[in-house]
Design a protein around this motif. Structure first.
Motif, PDB file in Angstrom:
ATOM      1  N   ILE A  38       0.863  -1.200   0.000  1.00 44.05           N
ATOM      2  CA  ILE A  38       0.000   0.000   0.000  1.00 44.05           C
ATOM      3  C   ILE A  38       0.898   1.249   0.000  1.00 44.05           C
ATOM      4  O   ILE A  38       0.673   2.202  -0.735  1.00 44.05           O
ATOM      5  N   SER A  39       1.947   1.209   0.822  1.00 45.81           N
ATOM      6  CA  SER A  39       2.853   2.360   0.936  1.00 45.81           C
ATOM      7  C   SER A  39       3.532   2.649  -0.400  1.00 45.81           C
ATOM      8  O   SER A  39       3.716   3.816  -0.776  1.00 45.81           O
ATOM      9  N   ALA A  40       3.895   1.599  -1.120  1.00 48.63           N
ATOM     10  CA  ALA A  40       4.551   1.793  -2.426  1.00 48.63           C
ATOM     11  C   ALA A  40       3.589   2.499  -3.385  1.00 48.63           C
ATOM     12  O   ALA A  40       3.981   3.412  -4.125  1.00 48.63           O
ATOM     13  N   LEU A  41       2.328   2.094  -3.364  1.00 49.75           N
ATOM     14  CA  LEU A  41       1.355   2.746  -4.258  1.00 49.75           C
ATOM     15  C   LEU A  41       1.155   4.210  -3.847  1.00 49.75           C
ATOM     16  O   LEU A  41       1.073   5.097  -4.705  1.00 49.75           O
ATOM     17  N   LEU A  42       1.089   4.451  -2.538  1.00 49.51           N
ATOM     18  CA  LEU A  42       0.909   5.839  -2.072  1.00 49.51           C
ATOM     19  C   LEU A  42       2.050   6.719  -2.583  1.00 49.51           C
ATOM     20  O   LEU A  42       1.824   7.837  -3.041  1.00 49.51           O
ATOM     21  N   MET A  43       3.267   6.196  -2.525  1.00 52.86           N
ATOM     22  CA  MET A  43       4.418   6.999  -2.986  1.00 52.86           C
ATOM     23  C   MET A  43       4.344   7.217  -4.499  1.00 52.86           C
ATOM     24  O   MET A  43       4.634   8.306  -4.996  1.00 52.86           O
ATOM     25  N   ALA A  44       3.898   6.186  -5.240  1.00 59.96           N
ATOM     26  CA  ALA A  44       3.763   6.346  -6.706  1.00 59.96           C
ATOM     27  C   ALA A  44       2.706   7.416  -7.002  1.00 59.96           C
ATOM     28  O   ALA A  44       2.877   8.232  -7.920  1.00 59.96           O
ATOM     29  N   LEU A 167      -0.797   5.182   7.362  1.00 64.48           N
ATOM     30  CA  LEU A 167       0.353   4.836   6.514  1.00 64.48           C
ATOM     31  C   LEU A 167       0.966   6.077   5.863  1.00 64.48           C
ATOM     32  O   LEU A 167       2.191   6.211   5.762  1.00 64.48           O
ATOM     33  N   ARG A 168       0.096   7.009   5.428  1.00 66.64           N
ATOM     34  CA  ARG A 168       0.612   8.248   4.812  1.00 66.64           C
ATOM     35  C   ARG A 168       1.472   9.019   5.807  1.00 66.64           C
ATOM     36  O   ARG A 168       2.510   9.584   5.461  1.00 66.64           O
ATOM     37  N   ASP A 169       1.008   9.006   7.056  1.00 64.31           N
ATOM     38  CA  ASP A 169       1.691   9.737   8.115  1.00 64.31           C
ATOM     39  C   ASP A 169       3.134   9.264   8.317  1.00 64.31           C
ATOM     40  O   ASP A 169       4.022  10.050   8.628  1.00 64.31           O
ATOM     41  N   VAL A 170       3.372   7.974   8.122  1.00 60.09           N
ATOM     42  CA  VAL A 170       4.720   7.435   8.384  1.00 60.09           C
ATOM     43  C   VAL A 170       5.505   7.156   7.098  1.00 60.09           C
ATOM     44  O   VAL A 170       6.597   6.586   7.134  1.00 60.09           O
ATOM     45  N   THR A 171       4.934   7.536   5.947  1.00 61.64           N
ATOM     46  CA  THR A 171       5.664   7.303   4.690  1.00 61.64           C
ATOM     47  C   THR A 171       5.845   8.613   3.911  1.00 61.64           C
ATOM     48  O   THR A 171       6.120   8.594   2.710  1.00 61.64           O
TER      49      THR A 171
END
Ligand code: URA
Length: 433
Positions: A38-44, A167-171
């Motif tokens: 999920i974190s990888a997609l958020l960064m993309a 997750l956004r908060d920590v990535t």
């Protein structure tokens, strides 16, 4: 469908389909997609963005991840408003009473404060006995009967947002506009109103620092709302100094009450009037801005807005005597007047810093678990553009503990002076639809 392929697609800047976005949000909600993917997609998404269609699809999928409130049993148009948060923002309290006194129904779910920004629920809870935990049925009954209810979230609204936000908060992916817009709008959509007015603040004490960024966020949210059948508009408003004169829960309730009696500060009153005009037009209560303003002015001068506030407080179990006589609201042990050490025109007031100073007095929370002291806070006696002589009263501090020297030093650092006159900034920069 493989989640890896969805990440790959966004990494190469391709548009995701409705099915792919739904697969993602289902996997977030049921826990079947691991946090690292999920974190990888958020960064993309942070790097490559999302189209308006993808963003609206995301907001809709998020909205459907939990309970969705159905207000259709309440006759008429149900209105909602949302502020992106600021310092001294007590707008919902005054505006709710003003627009419902004009015949609009406001069904509002609010939040608590964190950090330098306050929360509407905390302000309301400074009124003894005020109950923000209504059931969905009680909420609807109150909106039907008196046209106004402000409560905390009922049921489980948008569980996907809780997971994604954490997750956004920590990535380092909080500040992606499609993610912010879909997060805010999914919660507004799930609350069930027909119309949404967004107060998107810009400036130092706001989530968005520049007018340009505030407009980008507002445009993204309006597009989501309108694509999903809600009449959505936005105001871009200034948060480069505290809104109104007070920061702190009981102090802000008192100021909201003064405002609905026609005795509020100019900037806060103007913000409420502008917001009220838009909301009355969105709700088909008024046809023009001028007609709406007249209705709002009449609601204030006749005492009906004040009566509406009393009705809401009574319906939600609050002590109305504290509204009739605001000196009965929680009072601090100490009151200290802060006098200007310099002379000049106030060219800047660091609002975020003042919000943090109020938090250190106990008016806000540094972490979600912190208790609130309803009595403490700040009352500003000066605003941007004011001409100040040495020794003039800048601000009154309401506190329960002795003020520490570092606190006093930081307080004085929040005021910046200029030798030449400074133009006051209009509170409402622009209205977008
Ligand atoms: N407020 C929200 O609810 N979500 C965000 O992403 C940012 C601010």
């Amino acid at each position: 469908m493989r989640f890896l392929d969805i990440i790959e697609k966004k990494k190469t800047n391709q548009e995701l389909t409705k099915e792919e976005i739904q697969f993602w949000i289902d996997g977030v909600t049921d826990g079947s997609i691991p946090d690292y993917q999920i974190s990888a997609l958020l960064m993309a998404i942070l790097f490559n963005g999302m189209s308006e269609e993808e963003t609206a699809t995301l907001a809709e999928a998020m909205m459907n991840s939990g309970d969705v409130i159905d207000l259709s049993s309440i006759p008429g148009i149900k209105a909602d408003k949302h502020s992106t948060g600021g310092v001294g923002d007590k707008t919902s309290l005054a505006l709710g009473a003003m627009v419902s006194a004009c015949g609009l129904k406001l069904a509002k779910m609010s939040g608590r404060g964190l950090g330098h920004t306050g929360g509407t629920l905390d302000k309301l809870e400074s009124i003894e006995g005020f109950n923000i935990f209504l059931t969905e049925e009680e909420f609807k009954k109150q909106v039907s009967e008196i046209g106004l209810a402000i409560i905390g979230q009922t049921g489980e609204l948008v569980p996907a947002d809780k997971k994604l936000y954490a997750l956004r908060d920590v990535t380092a992916t909080v500040d992606a506009i499609p993610l912010i817009a879909s997060s805010i709008m999914s919660k507004k959509l799930a609350s069930g109103s027909n119309t949404i007015l967004l107060d998107v603040k810009y400036g130092e004490g706001a989530f968005m620092h520049t007018v340009e960024d505030a407009k980008k966020l507002a445009t993204a949210m309006i597009s989501i709302g309108n694509r999903l059948g809600r009449n959505t508009m936005a105001m871009i408003t200034d948060m480069n100094q505290p809104l109104g004169n007070t920061i702190g829960n009981a102090l802000e309730v008192e100021e909201a009450v003064e405002t609905i009696k026609g005795e509020g500060p100019k900037d806060f009153t103007e913000l409420c009037m502008c917001a009220g005009e838009i909301m009355l037009m969105q709700g088909n209560v008024a046809n023009t801005k001028e007609e709406a303003r007249k209705m709002l002015e009449e609601a204030i001068s006749s005492g009906r807005a004040y009566e509406k506030f009393l009705q809401m407080v009574e319906a939600q179990g609050g002590n109305v005597e504290q509204i009739k006589n605001t000196k009965l609201l929680p009072q601090s042990k100490f009151v200290t007047e802060m006098k200007a050490k310099e002379a000049g025109y106030i060219s800047n007031i660091h609002s975020q810093q003042l919000g943090i100073l109020a938090m250190h007095l106990g008016a806000g929370r540094a972490t979600k678990e912190d208790p609130i002291n309803y009595a403490v806070g700040l009352k500003m006696n000066s605003k941007k553009g004011d001409k100040i002589a040495q020794g003039d009263l800048l601000c009154t501090v309401y506190h329960d503990e002795e003020l520490k020297p570092e606190w006093i030093e930081h307080f004085y650092d929040t005021f910046i002076y200029s030798e030449t006159p400074v133009d006051a900034i209009p509170i409402v920069e622009e209205i977008l639809k």
